[in-house]
Design a protein around this motif. Sequence first.
Motif, PDB file in Angstrom:
ATOM      1  N   VAL A  18      15.526  13.414  -0.039  1.00 23.58           N
ATOM      2  CA  VAL A  18      14.125  13.185  -0.371  1.00 23.58           C
ATOM      3  C   VAL A  18      13.948  13.503  -1.855  1.00 23.58           C
ATOM      4  CG1 VAL A  18      11.731  13.866   0.078  1.00 23.58           C
ATOM      5  CG2 VAL A  18      13.393  13.797   1.964  1.00 23.58           C
ATOM      6  N   THR A  20      11.186  13.498  -4.978  1.00 18.95           N
ATOM      7  CA  THR A  20       9.788  13.343  -5.391  1.00 18.95           C
ATOM      8  C   THR A  20       9.721  12.664  -6.754  1.00 18.95           C
ATOM      9  OG1 THR A  20       9.541  15.488  -6.542  1.00 18.95           O
ATOM     10  CG2 THR A  20       9.241  15.473  -4.145  1.00 18.95           C
ATOM     11  N   VAL A  42      14.764   8.807   0.515  1.00 19.28           N
ATOM     12  CA  VAL A  42      13.329   8.675   0.701  1.00 19.28           C
ATOM     13  C   VAL A  42      12.651   8.896  -0.650  1.00 19.28           C
ATOM     14  CG1 VAL A  42      11.281   9.520   1.900  1.00 19.28           C
ATOM     15  CG2 VAL A  42      13.518   9.564   3.052  1.00 19.28           C
ATOM     16  N   ALA A  44       9.597   9.758  -2.410  1.00 18.18           N
ATOM     17  CA  ALA A  44       8.310  10.402  -2.142  1.00 18.18           C
ATOM     18  C   ALA A  44       7.443  10.261  -3.389  1.00 18.18           C
ATOM     19  CB  ALA A  44       8.513  11.872  -1.788  1.00 18.18           C
ATOM     20  N   ARG A  46       3.442   9.060  -5.303  1.00 14.12           N
ATOM     21  CA  ARG A  46       1.985   8.973  -5.177  1.00 14.12           C
ATOM     22  C   ARG A  46       1.511   7.521  -5.139  1.00 14.12           C
ATOM     23  NH1 ARG A  46      -1.692  11.770  -9.728  1.00 14.12           N
ATOM     24  NH2 ARG A  46      -0.539  10.252 -10.983  1.00 14.12           N
ATOM     25  N   GLN A  70       7.741   7.246   1.094  1.00 11.26           N
ATOM     26  CA  GLN A  70       6.850   8.236   1.673  1.00 11.26           C
ATOM     27  C   GLN A  70       5.737   8.533   0.674  1.00 11.26           C
ATOM     28  OE1 GLN A  70       6.508   9.980   4.709  1.00 11.26           O
ATOM     29  NE2 GLN A  70       4.602  10.456   3.645  1.00 11.26           N
ATOM     30  N   GLU A  71       4.514   8.347   1.105  1.00  5.61           N
ATOM     31  CA  GLU A  71       3.394   8.677   0.226  1.00  5.61           C
ATOM     32  C   GLU A  71       3.302  10.196   0.052  1.00  5.61           C
ATOM     33  OE1 GLU A  71      -1.319   7.538  -0.418  1.00  5.61           O
ATOM     34  OE2 GLU A  71      -0.383   7.223   1.540  1.00  5.61           O
ATOM     35  N   LEU A  72       3.180  10.640  -1.188  1.00  2.00           N
ATOM     36  CA  LEU A  72       3.088  12.067  -1.479  1.00  2.00           C
ATOM     37  C   LEU A  72       2.322  12.254  -2.779  1.00  2.00           C
ATOM     38  CD1 LEU A  72       3.897  15.100  -1.163  1.00  2.00           C
ATOM     39  CD2 LEU A  72       5.933  14.543  -2.517  1.00  2.00           C
ATOM     40  N   ALA A  83       2.479  14.463   4.321  1.00  2.00           N
ATOM     41  CA  ALA A  83       3.794  13.897   4.013  1.00  2.00           C
ATOM     42  C   ALA A  83       4.895  14.687   4.699  1.00  2.00           C
ATOM     43  CB  ALA A  83       4.009  13.889   2.507  1.00  2.00           C
ATOM     44  N   LEU A  87       7.591  13.329   7.457  1.00  2.00           N
ATOM     45  CA  LEU A  87       9.033  13.416   7.214  1.00  2.00           C
ATOM     46  C   LEU A  87       9.726  14.217   8.313  1.00  2.00           C
ATOM     47  CD1 LEU A  87       9.027  13.940   3.353  1.00  2.00           C
ATOM     48  CD2 LEU A  87       9.979  11.978   4.578  1.00  2.00           C
ATOM     49  N   PHE A 129       5.589  21.870  -0.599  1.00  2.00           N
ATOM     50  CA  PHE A 129       6.376  20.788   0.005  1.00  2.00           C
ATOM     51  C   PHE A 129       7.723  21.308   0.512  1.00  2.00           C
ATOM     52  CE2 PHE A 129       8.698  16.581  -0.598  1.00  2.00           C
ATOM     53  CZ  PHE A 129       8.082  15.958   0.480  1.00  2.00           C
TER      54      PHE A 129
END
Length: 302
Positions: A18, A20, A42, A44, A46, A70-72, A83, A87, A129
């Motif tokens: 994952v 970000t 993934v 992650a 915005r 993945q929306e974050l 989120a 996940l 997170f």
Amino acid sequence: MAKWTTAEIPDQTGRVAVVTGANTGLGYETAAALAQRGAHVVLAVRNLDKGTEACNRISRAHPNARVSLQELDLTSLNSIRAAAEQLRAEHARIDLLINNAGVMYPPKSTTADGFELQFGTNHLGHFAFTGLLLERLLPVPGSRVVTVSSIGHRIRADIHFDDLQWQHRYNRVEAYGQSKLANLLFTYELQRRLAGRGTTIAVAAHPGGSNTELMRHLPRWAAIAYPAMAPLFQDAAMGALPTLRAAGDPQVRGGQYFGPGGFAQTRGYPTVVESSRKSHDAERQRRLWKVSEELTGVVYPL
């Protein structure tokens, strides 16, 4: 190993990573390299439109890559919780969590929860997170939490416990320095709490001087000086190498810090580097951890 590159990343097939802030810059290069090596990555992010575009770019370059979105929004604890819940539902295990997203030098502003934007995004958002996903990493041998700091953790940086949210005054450079110092304090304290479990480690990295979208909020004086400083900067692909080494080098140990090995750690191939004396202050580490739990409401399962 003088010139560590992405070719040194072992096969990542079967692993879940994952990342970000993976739609652009350092995060995109990190995600693309891990996907190329076989990881299910993934992204992650915005902005889902930009995230979709990033996924498509990776898939075009590497047709066998496994990437998902993945929306974050790290400026919102509600978004972070949503989120993390999604996940956890979709992934029984997470092998790599790479805390890459960040903001640098914005005008004074706050997150949805009232935190100063840089401290709230760069540190508190990732603190929450990570804590909410940790149960998916702890059972996995070889799992890692990699948090991206900055040379800025040395520049006019301290943890202003008497005014963490810069309500009494605001200096964008000092606020950024606080958030990046917090990234290292968090990493070292997390590693201390993980020690002895034998599965998960916490590692940090910094990109040196990298030419990415983070530069869009440079103060005027810095923007004027930037052309003269440009030769010190490297592209995002090189800037991502310290993060990738922290995530993928089998020889990495918990609590290490990776950065470019060239001039003043601004450019070059990744190696283990030293962080500031303040970052190793155990009292600062413990105090920041306690405050972060209180502010986010996230208590780690450690």
